[in-house]
Design an enzyme around this catalytic site. Structure first.
Site, mmCIF file in Angstrom:
data_model
loop_
_atom_site.group_PDB
_atom_site.id
_atom_site.type_symbol
_atom_site.label_atom_id
_atom_site.label_comp_id
_atom_site.label_asym_id
_atom_site.label_seq_id
_atom_site.Cartn_x
_atom_site.Cartn_y
_atom_site.Cartn_z
ATOM 1 N N ARG A 1 0.801 -1.232 0.000
ATOM 2 C CA ARG A 1 0.000 0.000 0.000
ATOM 3 C C ARG A 1 0.832 1.279 0.000
ATOM 4 N NH1 ARG A 1 -2.604 -4.042 2.494
ATOM 5 N NH2 ARG A 1 -4.813 -4.277 2.022
ATOM 6 N N HIS B 1 -0.990 -2.546 -4.435
ATOM 7 C CA HIS B 1 -0.409 -3.360 -5.505
ATOM 8 C C HIS B 1 -0.440 -2.666 -6.878
ATOM 9 C CE1 HIS B 1 -0.094 -6.394 -2.532
ATOM 10 N NE2 HIS B 1 -1.248 -6.990 -2.684
ATOM 11 N N HIS C 1 2.680 -12.629 -5.836
ATOM 12 C CA HIS C 1 1.545 -12.851 -4.939
ATOM 13 C C HIS C 1 1.013 -14.277 -5.050
ATOM 14 C CE1 HIS C 1 -1.571 -11.879 -2.214
ATOM 15 N NE2 HIS C 1 -1.414 -10.567 -2.317
ATOM 16 N N ASP D 1 -1.896 -9.706 8.297
ATOM 17 C CA ASP D 1 -1.781 -9.009 7.016
ATOM 18 C C ASP D 1 -0.761 -7.897 7.262
ATOM 19 O OD1 ASP D 1 -2.120 -8.104 4.467
ATOM 20 O OD2 ASP D 1 -4.275 -7.720 4.621
ATOM 21 N N GLU E 1 4.736 -12.309 0.818
ATOM 22 C CA GLU E 1 5.223 -11.431 -0.243
ATOM 23 C C GLU E 1 6.525 -10.774 0.194
ATOM 24 O OE1 GLU E 1 1.487 -9.028 -0.883
ATOM 25 O OE2 GLU E 1 0.871 -10.707 0.362
HETATM 26 C C1 BGC Z 1 -2.716 -7.500 1.077
HETATM 27 C C2 BGC Z 1 -4.097 -7.879 1.520
HETATM 28 C C3 BGC Z 1 -4.902 -8.120 0.315
HETATM 29 C C4 BGC Z 1 -4.236 -9.225 -0.445
HETATM 30 C C5 BGC Z 1 -4.939 -9.658 -1.684
HETATM 31 C C6 BGC Z 1 -2.157 -8.632 0.313
HETATM 32 O O1 BGC Z 1 -0.879 -8.346 -0.140
HETATM 33 O O2 BGC Z 1 -1.887 -7.132 2.141
HETATM 34 O O3 BGC Z 1 -4.659 -6.889 2.322
HETATM 35 O O4 BGC Z 1 -6.206 -8.464 0.641
HETATM 36 O O5 BGC Z 1 -2.953 -8.842 -0.801
HETATM 37 O O6 BGC Z 1 -5.486 -8.683 -2.369
#
Ligand code: BGC
Length: 392
Positions: free
Chosen positions: A125, A150, A221, A293, A357
């Site tokens: 983010r 992302h 991802h 998360d 990630e």
């Molecule tokens: C984020 C999550 C998100 C997910 C999939 C992750 O990298 O931190 O908050 O929901 O990606 O979209």
């Protein structure tokens, strides 16, 4: 007559279940793999034709990489993503540990955009979609509440990469992310190489150059379930993270700016602990993330030792992650809501997969105390992450 029909239906049902199970866990033998590849309904490997399509003048394919042990990695150049990752469990059976979808059209319509994808220009983010670079303010597309997640509305997961198979075990993907795409400055030339090594590792090499100062944070991802896709929740997976600190977040998942010790918190994975052991504890950070998360600050990140070790409780498959990135976002699938039908026909239910990630920290462009994500003309962005599979 009725009982004959009943026993016939039972037989058909039984044969169906047996076929499904047989296909679900492939045996380590080429014939079985070939048969599976041809099987559309139960096949572990989707047919190549499920990915053949031209999008905006670019051809999409599914590419298959194989190593000498029979491990298989399939990659599509739509989003530069991992589709299947078949690795052996202790009995030698091949298990697909990558949670994903079975066709290009499923990826296009999926409500979750990121399954297996290459993420950029900025993984994770950026607060309120703003940052300042060399005195100039940039405004990005926002797509996650008030923030950019992302890379914005159309990130690298939604574009078609150019693909070149280098050999049976490697593929090179390239993409030109144009100046001001989603609001980011600079034409960014990106190269990502996926290699399936003979020690059952998926190695990802990232490289990028720019013609204007920009920020870059590429990651992958992949969603994993080390018990095999479709085998239920990941809460009994054992996780060890070589991270004594993490970056706590606000309720929109933007780091507060502090780097805090994990000791004495549910974020302490310095010794192997199941994902589920503390995930539902009353804790403000768990509440903000709706589970895990969060970005973990890696103690050592020089590719010499694993930064994360995860074990599937049912298969004994162990994944070790090596990276030269300073951070790792551990996401426990908290937003999975059974909205999509996955490769093996199951839904993407709550916490049925996790992601790890490797990355620079979230919101670094606005947090000068975090390691820098700035890339200038003349510099080359280079980073490597390795996901290695063994059994215990
Ligand atoms: C984020 C999550 C998100 C997910 C999939 C992750 O990298 O931190 O908050 O929901 O990606 O979209």
């Amino acid at each position: 007559m009725k009982s004959k029909i009943l026993s016939l239906s039972a037989l058909v049902l039984f044969a169906g279940i047996a076929l499904f199970n047989a296909c679900k866990h492939l045996t380590n033998n080429t014939t079985a793999n070939t048969t599976m590849k041809d099987s559309i309904i139960y096949g572990k490997l989707p047919p190549d034709s499920a990915f053949e399509k031209t999008i905006n003048g670019k051809q999409v394919h599914l590419f298959t990489l194989k190593n000498k042990n029979g491990a298989i990695l399939t990659i599509t150049n739509f989003g530069g993503r991992v589709v299947n990752l078949l690795v052996p469990e202790s009995s030698g059976k091949m298990i697909d540990v990558s949670v994903g979808l079975g066709s290009l059209s499923d990826y296009i319509k999926s409500t979750e955009r990121y399954y297996g994808a290459t993420i950029g220009r900025y993984g994770n983010r950026i607060a309120k979609g703003h940052f300042t670079l060399e005195g100039k303010q940039y405004t990005l597309a926002t797509n996650n509440g008030p923030n950019t997640l992302h890379g914005g509305k159309i990130g690298y997961q939604d574009v078609v990469w150019d693909a070149k198979k280098l050999n049976d075990q490697s593929i090179e993907l390239t993409y030109l992310s144009k100046d001001m795409e989603e609001g980011f400055p600079g034409n960014l030339h990106i190269k990502v190489i996926y290699t399936l090594t003979d020690d059952n590792a998926m190695k990802v090499d990232y490289e990028a150059t720019t013609d204007k100062t920009t920020v870059v944070n590429l990651t992958n991802h992949a969603y994993f379930n080390l018990n095999g896709e479709g085998s239920g929740a990941i809460l009994d997976h054992l996780v060890q993270l070589k991270a004594s600190n993490y970056t706590p977040v606000d309720s929109t998942l933007i780091p507060t700016g502090k780097i805090e010790p994990v000791k004495g918190t549910p974020f302490d994975f310095t010794t192997p602990t199941t994902i589920g052991a503390r995930i539902n504890e009353q804790n403000e950070q768990l509440k903000n993330g709706k589970g895990y998360d969060h970005n973990f600050v890696l103690d050592k990140h020089d590719l010499s030792t694993p930064v994360a070790i995860v074990k599937g409780d049912k298969t004994g498959i162990v994944m070790e992650i090596y990276t030269d990135e300073p951070g790792l976002q551990f996401y426990s699938g908290n937003f999975m809501q059974s909205r999509n039908v996955m490769k093996y026909s199951e839904k993407d239910a709550y916490r049925n997969a996790f992601a790890m990630e490797t990355q620079h920290f979230p919101d670094s462009p606005n947090q000068p105390q975090f390691p820098s994500t700035v890339l200038k003309p003349g510099q080359t962005y280079k980073t490597i992450s390795i996901y290695k599979f063994t059994t215990k």
